[in-house]
Design an enzyme around this catalytic site. Structure first.
Site, mmCIF file in Angstrom:
data_model
loop_
_atom_site.group_PDB
_atom_site.id
_atom_site.type_symbol
_atom_site.label_atom_id
_atom_site.label_comp_id
_atom_site.label_asym_id
_atom_site.label_seq_id
_atom_site.Cartn_x
_atom_site.Cartn_y
_atom_site.Cartn_z
ATOM 1 N N HIS A 38 -8.219 -12.356 5.915
ATOM 2 C CA HIS A 38 -9.263 -13.005 5.122
ATOM 3 C C HIS A 38 -8.661 -14.027 4.163
ATOM 4 C CE1 HIS A 38 -12.780 -9.919 5.471
ATOM 5 N NE2 HIS A 38 -12.111 -10.008 6.598
ATOM 6 N N GLU A 107 -16.400 -14.908 9.678
ATOM 7 C CA GLU A 107 -17.444 -14.863 8.662
ATOM 8 C C GLU A 107 -17.399 -16.167 7.862
ATOM 9 O OE1 GLU A 107 -19.522 -12.369 7.853
ATOM 10 O OE2 GLU A 107 -18.743 -10.655 8.985
#
Length: 289
Positions: A38, A107
């Site tokens: 991430h 995402e």
């Protein structure tokens, strides 16, 4: 055969802590590690988001047996597929036979940071993933590669450091549509929910028969139900928690499956069936055919 893995959550641990946890996981007998990739943590209070690929390099030198996979890397917007191909090849060189590349459609939380538009359409993201995987495999063949596709371009690109054995590519799928793509283009499957039967069935029907399936489940425990609910709300206020029991050596512990939804108060979390609470490392089950 079922193997048990250990999740390295970059969103709440520093890089040195993750390397230490990787070494402890190997010593404890876990079969493999899965590290999140991430740019941002899920929520700011998680407080961390180190670069997964630097951490992987350190883990390769701190461990000797345990396998490592990304869980998962998105090669669509934030990373160009050529960069992912090079990073994965280097990681596989550092830990021969121990690295696995996990890929997914990502995402917006992480992918918007370069200013590019992250597509909201799942079919578009899956088309981009197909093209990205084809580029990665093309570069892993060696030699100079040129490519001009619907989403990506290569211009005289060559990876000069290739491992003797190329790493497998494990594709993330949360629903049947993605599972069909995973079965077609992937060497294995990873699924992040608690009811994987439909996804695994679609994966196997689309070319995944006989391939490995990995199921990730978030695990936590505490001394009381109230402490459990407080901790779950503190760490995952953006999720709905559905608790299911899993057998441990000493007692039953709660395993909350996560669904994306905003929770307004801790009371909205359904009461766990047993003691759950402070997050322990995520348990990941990998089912062999």
């Amino acid at each position: 055969m079922v193997e048990i893995g250990y999740k390295l959550f970059t969103g709440s641990h520093s890089a040195p802590e993750l390397v230490k946890n990787a070494r402890l996981a190997e010593d404890a007998g876990f079969s493999f590690l899965n590290i999140s990739d991430h740019y941002h943590p899920w929520i700011p209070t998680h407080g961390r988001a180190g670069f997964a690929w630097c951490t992987i390099g350190s883990i390769s030198q701190a461990t000797s047996r345990i396998k490592v996979s990304t869980g998962v890397t998105c090669p669509l917007v934030r990373y160009h597929p050529a960069i992912v191909a090079q990073a994965a090849a280097t990681a596989a060189t550092l830990m021969p036979g121990r690295f696995e590349l996990g890929l997914g459609t990502g995402e917006n939380l992480n992918e918007h940071i370069t200013g590019s538009v992250f597509p909201t359409s799942e079919p578009v993201r899956l088309d981009m993933l197909r093209e990205a995987v084809s580029i990665i495999r093309m570069l892993w063949k060696g030699g100079v590669q040129d490519y001009c596709g619907a989403y990506y371009t290569l211009d005289n690109a060559q990876i000069y450091e290739l491992p003797r054995d190329l790493p497998p590519i494990r594709i993330s799928a949360q629903g049947p549509m993605a599972a069909e793509v995973a079965g077609d283009i992937g060497d294995a499957l990873i699924h992040f929910e608690q009811k994987p039967e439909e996804v695994i069935e679609a994966f196997r029907a689309s070319g995944g028969e006989g391939k490995s399936c990995m199921i990730e489940t978030a695990v936590c425990y505490a001394g009381s139900e109230e402490e459990a609910k407080r901790t779950a709300y503190e760490w995952f206020p953006m999720e709905e928690l559905r608790t299911a029991p899993v057998r441990s050596e000493k007692r039953w512990i709660g395993v909350p499956a996560l669904r994306r939804r905003s929770l307004r108060t801790p009371a909205e979390c359904p009461p766990p069936r047993c003691h759950t609470g402070r997050p322990a490392p995520t348990g990941i089950r990998r089912r062999r055919p």
